[in-house]
Design a protein around this motif. Structure first.
Motif, mmCIF file in Angstrom:
data_model
loop_
_atom_site.group_PDB
_atom_site.id
_atom_site.type_symbol
_atom_site.label_atom_id
_atom_site.label_comp_id
_atom_site.label_asym_id
_atom_site.label_seq_id
_atom_site.Cartn_x
_atom_site.Cartn_y
_atom_site.Cartn_z
ATOM 1 N N TYR A 14 1.113 -1.263 0.028
ATOM 2 C CA TYR A 14 -0.221 -0.288 0.719
ATOM 3 C C TYR A 14 0.791 1.238 -0.420
ATOM 4 O O TYR A 14 0.680 2.068 -0.705
ATOM 5 C CB TYR A 14 -1.213 -0.264 1.557
ATOM 6 C CG TYR A 14 -1.866 1.578 1.660
ATOM 7 C CD1 TYR A 14 -2.480 1.825 0.487
ATOM 8 C CD2 TYR A 14 -1.238 2.349 2.417
ATOM 9 C CE1 TYR A 14 -3.646 2.650 1.119
ATOM 10 C CE2 TYR A 14 -1.859 3.976 2.655
ATOM 11 C CZ TYR A 14 -3.584 3.668 1.850
ATOM 12 O OH TYR A 14 -4.092 4.934 1.603
ATOM 13 N N LEU A 15 1.764 1.292 0.684
ATOM 14 C CA LEU A 15 2.628 2.176 1.236
ATOM 15 C C LEU A 15 3.151 2.361 -0.192
ATOM 16 O O LEU A 15 4.056 3.615 -0.912
ATOM 17 C CB LEU A 15 3.851 2.342 2.338
ATOM 18 C CG LEU A 15 2.567 2.177 2.913
ATOM 19 C CD1 LEU A 15 4.133 2.009 4.529
ATOM 20 C CD2 LEU A 15 2.338 3.550 3.605
ATOM 21 N N CYS A 16 3.909 1.900 -0.823
ATOM 22 C CA CYS A 16 4.611 1.808 -2.542
ATOM 23 C C CYS A 16 3.217 2.512 -3.716
ATOM 24 O O CYS A 16 3.609 3.156 -3.507
ATOM 25 C CB CYS A 16 4.683 0.347 -3.155
ATOM 26 S SG CYS A 16 6.470 0.208 -1.664
ATOM 27 N N LEU A 21 7.224 4.534 -3.035
ATOM 28 C CA LEU A 21 8.064 4.206 -2.376
ATOM 29 C C LEU A 21 8.668 2.870 -3.293
ATOM 30 O O LEU A 21 7.458 2.183 -3.564
ATOM 31 C CB LEU A 21 8.058 3.995 -1.049
ATOM 32 C CG LEU A 21 7.411 4.873 -0.218
ATOM 33 C CD1 LEU A 21 7.676 4.792 1.491
ATOM 34 C CD2 LEU A 21 8.776 6.467 -0.411
ATOM 35 N N SER A 22 9.913 2.480 -2.997
ATOM 36 C CA SER A 22 10.207 1.046 -3.204
ATOM 37 C C SER A 22 10.049 0.634 -2.437
ATOM 38 O O SER A 22 10.102 0.567 -1.229
ATOM 39 C CB SER A 22 11.666 1.804 -4.223
ATOM 40 O OG SER A 22 12.747 1.170 -3.064
ATOM 41 N N LYS A 23 9.885 -1.205 -2.391
ATOM 42 C CA LYS A 23 9.880 -1.693 -1.654
ATOM 43 C C LYS A 23 10.846 -1.598 -0.702
ATOM 44 O O LYS A 23 10.462 -1.878 0.512
ATOM 45 C CB LYS A 23 10.045 -3.391 -1.970
ATOM 46 C CG LYS A 23 9.422 -4.341 -0.970
ATOM 47 C CD LYS A 23 8.722 -5.483 -1.650
ATOM 48 C CE LYS A 23 8.721 -6.507 -0.248
ATOM 49 N NZ LYS A 23 7.044 -6.344 0.092
ATOM 50 N N PRO A 24 12.209 -1.849 -0.379
ATOM 51 C CA PRO A 24 13.098 -1.300 0.239
ATOM 52 C C PRO A 24 12.742 -0.098 0.665
ATOM 53 O O PRO A 24 12.785 -0.285 2.598
ATOM 54 C CB PRO A 24 14.656 -0.926 -0.344
ATOM 55 C CG PRO A 24 14.474 -2.191 -1.472
ATOM 56 C CD PRO A 24 12.811 -1.257 -2.122
ATOM 57 N N ARG A 28 12.055 0.217 5.062
ATOM 58 C CA ARG A 28 12.607 0.774 5.587
ATOM 59 C C ARG A 28 12.416 2.092 6.942
ATOM 60 O O ARG A 28 12.026 2.046 7.639
ATOM 61 C CB ARG A 28 13.242 1.610 5.276
ATOM 62 C CG ARG A 28 14.971 1.252 4.877
ATOM 63 C CD ARG A 28 15.742 1.818 4.996
ATOM 64 N NE ARG A 28 15.714 2.790 3.309
ATOM 65 C CZ ARG A 28 15.970 2.323 2.586
ATOM 66 N NH1 ARG A 28 16.410 1.056 1.741
ATOM 67 N NH2 ARG A 28 15.585 3.272 0.919
ATOM 68 N N ALA A 29 10.727 2.364 5.868
ATOM 69 C CA ALA A 29 9.855 3.194 6.660
ATOM 70 C C ALA A 29 8.663 2.851 7.647
ATOM 71 O O ALA A 29 8.706 3.129 8.971
ATOM 72 C CB ALA A 29 9.363 3.949 5.366
ATOM 73 N N VAL A 30 8.651 1.492 7.442
ATOM 74 C CA VAL A 30 7.511 0.721 8.250
ATOM 75 C C VAL A 30 8.442 0.474 9.673
ATOM 76 O O VAL A 30 8.013 0.214 10.883
ATOM 77 C CB VAL A 30 6.594 -0.025 7.923
ATOM 78 C CG1 VAL A 30 5.366 0.038 6.961
ATOM 79 C CG2 VAL A 30 7.656 -1.196 7.185
ATOM 80 N N LYS A 31 9.790 0.304 9.590
ATOM 81 C CA LYS A 31 10.610 -0.676 10.927
ATOM 82 C C LYS A 31 11.101 0.527 11.361
ATOM 83 O O LYS A 31 10.923 0.300 12.847
ATOM 84 C CB LYS A 31 12.217 -0.959 9.864
ATOM 85 C CG LYS A 31 13.175 -1.100 11.018
ATOM 86 C CD LYS A 31 14.251 -1.593 10.220
ATOM 87 C CE LYS A 31 15.043 -2.175 11.564
ATOM 88 N NZ LYS A 31 16.565 -2.566 11.251
ATOM 89 N N ARG A 32 11.569 2.295 11.238
ATOM 90 C CA ARG A 32 11.140 3.625 12.055
ATOM 91 C C ARG A 32 10.667 3.482 12.430
ATOM 92 O O ARG A 32 10.308 4.132 13.707
ATOM 93 C CB ARG A 32 11.905 4.043 10.914
ATOM 94 C CG ARG A 32 13.451 4.008 10.279
ATOM 95 C CD ARG A 32 13.570 5.155 9.171
ATOM 96 N NE ARG A 32 14.782 5.333 8.760
ATOM 97 C CZ ARG A 32 15.192 5.395 7.689
ATOM 98 N NH1 ARG A 32 14.749 7.069 6.828
ATOM 99 N NH2 ARG A 32 16.256 5.481 7.055
#
Length: 70
Positions: A14-16, A21-24, A28-32
């Motif tokens: 969904y965020l992509c 955004l790219s998958k990476p 990274r965004a959800v990890k942060r």
């Protein structure tokens, strides 16, 4: 963050799609956001992981409860 208010349950896909955004980048965004306590992981081990913004969902739940009482 505005996407999380409008859509408090998200996937990296969904965020992509919604942010371009790219998958990476999305991962990274959800990890942060998880490390900051904004998102909580729900479901899935590696695939089909869903992330939720619990505070927004709590506000929506309280609003719905108020409508039922009202």
């Amino acid at each position: 963050m505005p996407q999380l208010i409008a859509q408090p349950i998200v996937t990296t896909e969904y965020l992509c799609d919604s942010l371009g955004l790219s998958k990476p980048q999305a991962e990274r965004a959800v990890k942060r956001l998880e490390e900051a306590g904004v998102l909580t992981r729900r479901g899935g081990a590696r695939r089909n992981v869903i992330w939720e913004h619990r505070r927004i969902l709590d506000v929506l739940d309280e609003y719905a409860a108020g409508l039922r009482r009202g």
